[in-house]
Design a protein around this motif. Structure first.
Motif, PDB file in Angstrom:
ATOM      1  N   ASN A 298       0.799  -1.224   0.000  1.00  0.00           N
ATOM      2  CA  ASN A 298       0.000   0.000   0.000  1.00  0.00           C
ATOM      3  C   ASN A 298       0.836   1.281   0.000  1.00  0.00           C
ATOM      4  O   ASN A 298       0.276   2.371  -0.063  1.00  0.00           O
ATOM      5  CB  ASN A 298      -0.924   0.004   1.215  1.00  0.00           C
ATOM      6  CG  ASN A 298      -1.869  -1.177   1.207  1.00  0.00           C
ATOM      7  OD1 ASN A 298      -2.746  -1.274   0.360  1.00  0.00           O
ATOM      8  ND2 ASN A 298      -1.697  -2.103   2.146  1.00  0.00           N
ATOM      9  N   ASN A 309      -4.261  -0.322  -2.129  1.00  0.00           N
ATOM     10  CA  ASN A 309      -5.581   0.108  -1.661  1.00  0.00           C
ATOM     11  C   ASN A 309      -5.498   1.586  -1.278  1.00  0.00           C
ATOM     12  O   ASN A 309      -5.014   1.937  -0.207  1.00  0.00           O
ATOM     13  CB  ASN A 309      -5.999  -0.721  -0.453  1.00  0.00           C
ATOM     14  CG  ASN A 309      -6.080  -2.194  -0.772  1.00  0.00           C
ATOM     15  OD1 ASN A 309      -7.080  -2.686  -1.272  1.00  0.00           O
ATOM     16  ND2 ASN A 309      -4.994  -2.915  -0.486  1.00  0.00           N
ATOM     17  N   TYR A 388      -2.533   7.750  -0.449  1.00  0.00           N
ATOM     18  CA  TYR A 388      -2.056   6.427  -0.068  1.00  0.00           C
ATOM     19  C   TYR A 388      -2.542   6.117   1.351  1.00  0.00           C
ATOM     20  O   TYR A 388      -2.907   7.005   2.113  1.00  0.00           O
ATOM     21  CB  TYR A 388      -0.530   6.362  -0.116  1.00  0.00           C
ATOM     22  CG  TYR A 388       0.051   6.543  -1.502  1.00  0.00           C
ATOM     23  CD1 TYR A 388       0.247   5.452  -2.340  1.00  0.00           C
ATOM     24  CD2 TYR A 388       0.396   7.807  -1.967  1.00  0.00           C
ATOM     25  CE1 TYR A 388       0.779   5.618  -3.614  1.00  0.00           C
ATOM     26  CE2 TYR A 388       0.915   7.988  -3.240  1.00  0.00           C
ATOM     27  CZ  TYR A 388       1.108   6.893  -4.066  1.00  0.00           C
ATOM     28  OH  TYR A 388       1.623   7.056  -5.332  1.00  0.00           O
TER      29      TYR A 388
END
Length: 547
Positions: A298, A309, A388
């Motif tokens: 991630n 994600n 993020y």
């Protein structure tokens, strides 16, 4: 049945004395009967059912999180998530939810995986009475397995509605073709009843190596969540004050244990296993980069991350300003060209955004030249939204480390129970003092102001739903919340937006908020489709409406 027990028995035999090796029966020939005559092996069996619990860090055996099936996140690399995001799941096209042996790692479909472990639980219940062991241990293990099976059934109910309630194990020669779905209410009542049984058998807490096992609080929290769902519009045929009252009372029962406290640091809450707020969590002990590497999966591409994600602008916009106002409130002082100033601290604890200090430098998602933008290394790992994930991430951990991440996955925590109580009590009795107290405890932990006095029931409902969106982000609640409230037709039909930041020659930043992915939601998508192979194998198993 031999293969059912092989994985955990094998580890026991590996430590046997070498000079006795030839005298041992082959490990793949250990009979089921032998297991159920040995208390230690039964305990190992129960332990394996904890390891089998799904957890939200790698839904598909890799880096995908279920949050990306909701409006709070987008998964950059797809892996079949498109079928959910675009409302295109069918019984024959399950994409990321496939349960085939080679499709998306074969462990995604909630129907198949839950019934597989329910079968294991049923074997336990059929055998445990005859196992020679201490009665106190038998009671505890029975409580644990009762909770774990109830948890599995809850997952089935929230994904499919009414489901077959199977409480016995089937053998290869047994006929299960007449097995039918229970009604939605019957299925809900079963989960609640089983949670009650588990709560009566389980202790409030453990010590030593047993810390982390299912407790009375975990069972009561499961009951409270199930009853909250049961009272919600998707599950209740009409508004029922009695249902909301039952949900509020169930949440209050967890609070009355006085066993949990809000952890003072929201960001650290998700990095410390079994902390004061945790009711039930999974501590990941398995090592290895391919198994669990949250930071790499991630992280920003400028640090060597894969940008998997990523938060949406919808999630970012949900965080209030520090004075407790929505950014849509003209008096909030929100500036779309300086969007991250004076915001709810939970935003910076959950989302990495441009300019936020991170791992020794400020994040750079601007263009041209931003290290974490498409102009940085590995542009294919750049976040499409410009954001993020920060929640759950251990920032001291090297993204390239071959050692697996160790963040715990929290299934139940006090923050959720307080929100469950507030929602149910508001619907049952209106925004009384106890509703304010529950919400304001959570807001105070985040250094956010208390809710204004004098809110109507409808206004409080909106505030509670908002609080759930930001407090529980990425914890697998949003997907189910918008469905049980029956607002997914609105929230899930909006395009995903992100932040596109341009830096001019003078260094000034210009923010735009374009759409980056279209999403679709159909009425049938309130529940998942039962896999086609299941309805083909059992014609008595009716499919969910619309599929």
């Amino acid at each position: 049945m031999k293969s059912l027990f092989l994985s955990f028995i094998l580890s026991l035999f590996l430590f046997s004395c070498s000079h006795d090796l030839l005298d041992k029966a082959p490990v793949d020939r250990i009979s089921e009967d032998a297991v159920w005559t040995d208390a230690a092996l039964v305990q190992t069996f129960v332990n394996s059912k904890y390891r089998d619990l799904s957890f939200g860090f790698n839904w598909n055996g890799d880096e995908l999180m279920w949050a990306s099936a909701s409006d709070e996140s987008l998964f950059s690399h797809d892996y079949g998530m498109w079928a959910i995001n675009k409302g295109e799941l069918t019984p024959a096209n399950l994409a990321i939810l496939s349960s085939g042996p080679t499709e998306y790692n074969g462990n995604m479909n909630p129907w198949s995986k839950n019934y597989r472990y329910i079968r294991d639980s049923n074997i336990f219940f059929g055998k445990i009475a005859s196992v020679p062991m201490d009665s106190t241990l038998r009671r505890q293990l029975t409580g644990e397995m009762t909770f774990l099976r109830a948890f599995r059934y809850f997952d089935l109910v929230r994904n499919y509605g009414g489901v077959p309630l199977i409480t016995q194990s089937f053998g290869l020669g047994d006929d299960y073709a007449a097995t039918r779905r229970a009604t939605l209410d019957e299925s809900i009542n079963f989960v609640v009843s089983e949670a009650d049984k588990a709560a009566a058998l389980l202790p409030v807490s453990y010590t030593g190596a047993d810390v982390g096992r299912a407790t009375k609080g975990a069972a009561l929290a499961l009951k409270a969540r199930m009853l909250l769902y049961a009272a919600s519009p998707l599950y209740a045929s009409s508004t029922s004050t009695a249902r909301w009252q039952a949900a509020a009372q169930a949440a209050q029962a967890v609070l009355d244990l006085n066993a949990y406290q809000l952890y003072p640091n929201y960001q650290q809450l998700f990095l410390i296993a079994n902390n004061s707020e945790v009711i039930f969590n999974r501590i990941e002990a398995q090592q290895g980069d391919s198994f669990l590497n949250l930071e790499r999966w991630n992280g920003p591409n400028g640090y060597g991350g894969w940008g998997g994600n990523v938060p949406t602008q919808t999630l970012v916009d949900a965080y209030e300003t520090l004075d407790g106002r929505s950014i849509t409130d003209a008096s909030s002082g929100y500036d779309a060209q300086n969007p991250y100033a004076n915001r709810d601290p939970r935003l910076a604890a959950t989302v990495l955004y441009n300019g936020l200090p991170y791992r020794g430098r400020a994040l750079e998602t601007f263009r041209p030249g931003g290290l974490d933008s498409p102009d940085g290394p590995e542009s294919f790992n750049t976040s499409p939204t410009g954001y993020y994930l920060r929640k759950f991430i251990t920032e001291s951990r090297d993204l390239g480390s071959a050692t697996g991440s160790q963040a715990p996955w929290i299934y139940f925590r006090l923050g959720e129970v307080l929100l469950n109580y507030a929602e149910a009590q508001n619907e049952a009795a209106g925004p009384d003092a106890s509703v304010y107290t529950a919400i304001n405890r959570i807001r105070a932990r985040a250094s956010m102001p208390a809710l204004p006095a004098g809110l109507s029931q409808a206004q409080m409902r909106d505030r509670i739903r908002h609080e759930r969106q930001v407090e529980l982000a990425y914890e697998e609640h949003r997907y189910y919340d918008v469905r049980r409230w029956k607002i997914a037709g609105t929230t899930e039909n909006l395009p995903v937006r992100g932040a596109a930041i341009t830096k001019d020659a003078s260094g000034k930043l210009q923010f735009a908020y374009p759409s980056v992915q279209e999403r679709r939601f159909n009425e049938r998508n309130y529940f998942l489709p039962i896999p086609l192979k299941e309805t083909q194998a059992n014609p008595a198993l009716t499919q969910n409406a619309g599929y």
